[in-house]
Design an enzyme around this catalytic site. Structure first.
Site, PDB file in Angstrom:
ATOM      1  N   CYS A   1      55.506 -16.517  30.602  1.00 13.84           N
ATOM      2  CA  CYS A   1      56.888 -16.052  30.655  1.00 13.84           C
ATOM      3  C   CYS A   1      57.739 -17.128  31.309  1.00 13.84           C
ATOM      4  O   CYS A   1      57.307 -17.760  32.277  1.00 13.84           O
ATOM      5  CB  CYS A   1      56.982 -14.750  31.448  1.00 13.84           C
TER       6      CYS A   1
ATOM      7  N   GLU B   1      60.162  -9.470  24.753  1.00 12.85           N
ATOM      8  CA  GLU B   1      61.580  -9.481  25.156  1.00 12.85           C
ATOM      9  C   GLU B   1      62.094  -8.060  25.392  1.00 12.85           C
ATOM     10  O   GLU B   1      62.846  -7.813  26.342  1.00 12.85           O
ATOM     11  CB  GLU B   1      62.440 -10.187  24.107  1.00 12.85           C
TER      12      GLU B   1
HETATM   13  C1  UDB Z   1      57.889 -18.214  25.893  1.00 14.59           C
HETATM   14  N1  UDB Z   1      56.329 -19.647  24.831  1.00 14.59           N
HETATM   15  O1  UDB Z   1      58.841 -18.797  25.469  1.00 14.59           O
HETATM   16  F1  UDB Z   1      51.673 -18.328  20.349  1.00 14.59           F
HETATM   17  F2  UDB Z   1      54.281 -21.685  18.550  1.00 14.59           F
HETATM   18  C2  UDB Z   1      56.551 -18.916  26.050  1.00 14.59           C
HETATM   19  C3  UDB Z   1      56.488 -19.828  27.292  1.00 14.59           C
HETATM   20  C4  UDB Z   1      56.732 -18.965  28.530  1.00 14.59           C
HETATM   21  C5  UDB Z   1      55.114 -20.424  27.376  1.00 14.59           C
HETATM   22  C6  UDB Z   1      57.527 -20.925  27.241  1.00 14.59           C
HETATM   23  C7  UDB Z   1      55.343 -19.361  23.924  1.00 14.59           C
HETATM   24  O2  UDB Z   1      54.555 -18.460  24.097  1.00 14.59           O
HETATM   25  N2  UDB Z   1      55.346 -20.152  22.825  1.00 14.59           N
HETATM   26  C8  UDB Z   1      54.511 -20.070  21.721  1.00 14.59           C
HETATM   27  C9  UDB Z   1      53.461 -19.169  21.611  1.00 14.59           C
HETATM   28  C10 UDB Z   1      52.675 -19.166  20.470  1.00 14.59           C
HETATM   29  C11 UDB Z   1      52.947 -20.023  19.440  1.00 14.59           C
HETATM   30  C12 UDB Z   1      53.999 -20.891  19.563  1.00 14.59           C
HETATM   31  C13 UDB Z   1      54.789 -20.920  20.697  1.00 14.59           C
HETATM   32  N3  UDB Z   1      57.969 -16.899  26.237  1.00 14.59           N
HETATM   33  C14 UDB Z   1      59.307 -16.329  26.212  1.00 14.59           C
HETATM   34  C15 UDB Z   1      59.639 -15.495  27.394  1.00 14.59           C
HETATM   35  O3  UDB Z   1      59.195 -15.610  28.503  1.00 14.59           O
HETATM   36  N4  UDB Z   1      60.553 -14.597  27.141  1.00 14.59           N
HETATM   37  O4  UDB Z   1      60.922 -13.687  28.032  1.00 14.59           O
HETATM   38  C16 UDB Z   1      56.839 -16.059  26.512  1.00 14.59           C
HETATM   39  C17 UDB Z   1      56.162 -15.596  25.209  1.00 14.59           C
HETATM   40  C18 UDB Z   1      54.814 -14.918  25.509  1.00 14.59           C
HETATM   41  C19 UDB Z   1      54.567 -14.008  24.337  1.00 14.59           C
HETATM   42  C20 UDB Z   1      55.851 -13.828  23.639  1.00 14.59           C
HETATM   43  C21 UDB Z   1      56.891 -14.559  24.421  1.00 14.59           C
HETATM   44 ZN    ZN Z   2      59.308 -13.299  29.437  1.00 15.84          ZN
END
Ligand code: UDB
Ligand code: ZN
Length: 182
Positions: free
Chosen positions: A110, A154
């Site tokens: 996250c 989200e």
């Molecule tokens: C993310 N990114 O943006 F399976 F291509 C995460 C971070 C916290 C590691 C930056 C991510 O999971 N990227 C990803 C995963 C894959 C394939 C790919 C890219 N979040 C967003 C966030 O914290 N929103 O509140 C966490 C993700 C964990 C599962 C869904 C969102």
């Molecule tokens: Zn998050």
């Protein structure tokens, strides 16, 4: 422009609040905020911009993560069929979901959590989401795979839920159920 400095971290009470519905049609201010959130996730996936501003490459961000307790989030993520979901949504809601569950192999992270927390996070395999986009249109989305997991992550933020709340910690469970045996 939003940067990691704007992202509130674990421990901030705003992450545990139930976010408030956004009054529709959305105000110019709410639209501006949501567009900034969308720009943040898009920017964070641009290697040059991400390096310059030290952004973690993100796939989604919810308003409580920038300290705004309103029901809106932005995603920029490509599904397994190479279809891009790049949008901001006001008042998103799961209107139906599969019984079947899935999880991201390797667990979740996250943007608001600066540590690794291992464990599978159970999610619905398929969801149907309704919401209002930045153009003011009501949209209905049928989602599966990674995109569905991102939307559920989200949506959880809008309800004060962190991904690790959902990790089945079998040891802890066992401790509660069989305290004399562990
Ligand atoms: C993310 N990114 O943006 F399976 F291509 C995460 C971070 C916290 C590691 C930056 C991510 O999971 N990227 C990803 C995963 C894959 C394939 C790919 C890219 N979040 C967003 C966030 O914290 N929103 O509140 C966490 C993700 C964990 C599962 C869904 C969102
Ligand atoms: Zn998050």
């Amino acid at each position: 422009m939003l940067t990691m400095k704007d992202v509130v971290r674990e421990g901030d009470p705003v992450l545990r609040e139930i976010a408030k519905e956004v009054a529709l049609p959305a105000s110019e201010e709410d639209k501006k905020t949501l567009q900034k959130m969308l720009d943040f996730v898009i920017n964070s996936q641009d290697p040059d911009i991400a390096e310059k501003y030290e952004l973690r490459p993100g796939v989604g961000i919810a308003a409580p993560q920038i300290g705004i307790s309103k029901r809106m989030f932005a995603v920029h993520v490509t599904d397994e069929q190479d279809q891009l979901y790049s949008m901001g949504l006001f008042n998103p809601k799961i209107i139906s979901h599969s019984v079947e569950e899935t999880h991201l192999e390797g667990g979740e992270g996250c943007l608001s959590v600066d540590r690794d927390i291992p464990g599978n996070v159970p999610r619905y395999s398929r969801i149907t989401v309704k919401g209002t986009n930045l153009e003011g249109e009501e949209v209905t989305l049928r989602l599966r795979g990674l995109v569905s997991i991102v939307f559920q992550h989200e949506l959880d933020h809008l309800n004060g839920i962190m991904f690790y709340d959902r990790i089945e910690d079998f040891k802890d469970k066992l401790k509660k159920e069989l305290p004399n045996k562990v």
